[in-house]
Design a protein around this motif. Structure first.
Motif: not given
Length: 258
Positions: A9-22
């Motif tokens: 659910n995070i990996l498939n959403k660029p904004d969510a992934l960027a926030a998680a990696l931040d």
């Protein structure tokens, strides 16, 4: 010492992934990232003219599917996440279970269902992970394992995270290890339609009561079984929640005891 697991659910959403990696890149001290990617794998399988095969949320991994998930998990997703962490100043290194013999597994035995090349974890190498961490590297682990005899296996990412946390805790008992599952809800929920209904804390007795009452069902049960197993094996804490909850120090905390 923090192990963070992020899912599809995070990996498939660029904004969510960027926030998680931040969030992950800003963590102080040693950390390990574990990722899934089942939704992306299903997209690629379908794009190649095959039909993804799932039973009760678990993928049937035949030989052709194993080739695709290995490319998607160990290649496309893993290397992109590693590159994204490098861009954030975190010196990451991607690992499958075969790399450095990091995670050893066995092919799941056939009982009522043949899951194909699905792997059940035998153990992770905590000493190897600490060597990488001590060298200033941040392991990024994908859900591909091996059996030590040349066979790659598709393995549940929650299990990889759980076994990794147990391994690093056992390798250095003096270290406080925190396992954090980042998913789409604020925590384990009384009612998934009510974002305020998250359960702050679970212990074995309350977990059993919630299961009996039908509050906790489906895919949350294996996730929580893994979480309680990790705490019982020496992991300091397990927290389950979405990114805002983890950032705020909330989510559902799994504790041992009665």
């Amino acid at each position: 010492m923090i192990i963070l697991k992020i899912g599809g659910n995070i990996l498939n959403k660029p904004d969510a992934l960027a926030a998680a990696l931040d969030y992950f890149a800003a963590l102080e001290g040693p950390a390990v990232l574990v990722h899934g990617g089942g939704r992306k794998a299903s997209e690629v399988i379908a794009a190649m003219g095959m039909e993804p095969k799932m039973i009760d949320g678990r993928r049937i991994t035949d030989a052709a599917t194993l080739e695709i998930v290995t490319m998607v998990y160990g290649g496309l997703i893993n290397k992109q996440v590693v590159a994204d962490l490098q861009a954030r100043g975190r010196n990451a290194i991607g690992l499958s279970g075969a790399d450095g013999n990091a995670v050893l597994a066995e092919k799941r035995p056939v009982k009522t269902i043949d899951y194909g090349f699905a792997g059940d974890v035998l153990g992770a190498d905590g000493s190897l992970l600490w060597q990488l961490l001590d060298a200033g590297l941040t392991p990024v682990m994908c859900p591909i394992t091996h059996n030590g005899k040349g066979q790659l296996l598709n393995t549940n990412a929650d299990t990889i995270a759980n076994e990794t946390a147990i391994a690093v805790a056992r390798a250095r008992p003096e270290e406080q290890v925190s396992l954090r599952y980042c998913f789409e809800f604020p925590g384990v929920m009384h009612d998934i339609k009510d974002p305020e209904s998250w359960i702050p804390e679970l212990q074995p007795s309350s977990y059993a009561a919630f299961k009996a009452a039908g509050t906790i069902v489906g895919g949350m049960i294996p996730k929580l079984d893994n979480a309680f197993a990790a705490v019982a094996a020496g992991v300091g804490e397990v927290i389950i929640g979405d990114l805002p909850a983890l950032q705020a120090g909330k989510g559902t905390r799994i504790i041992g005891g009665s």
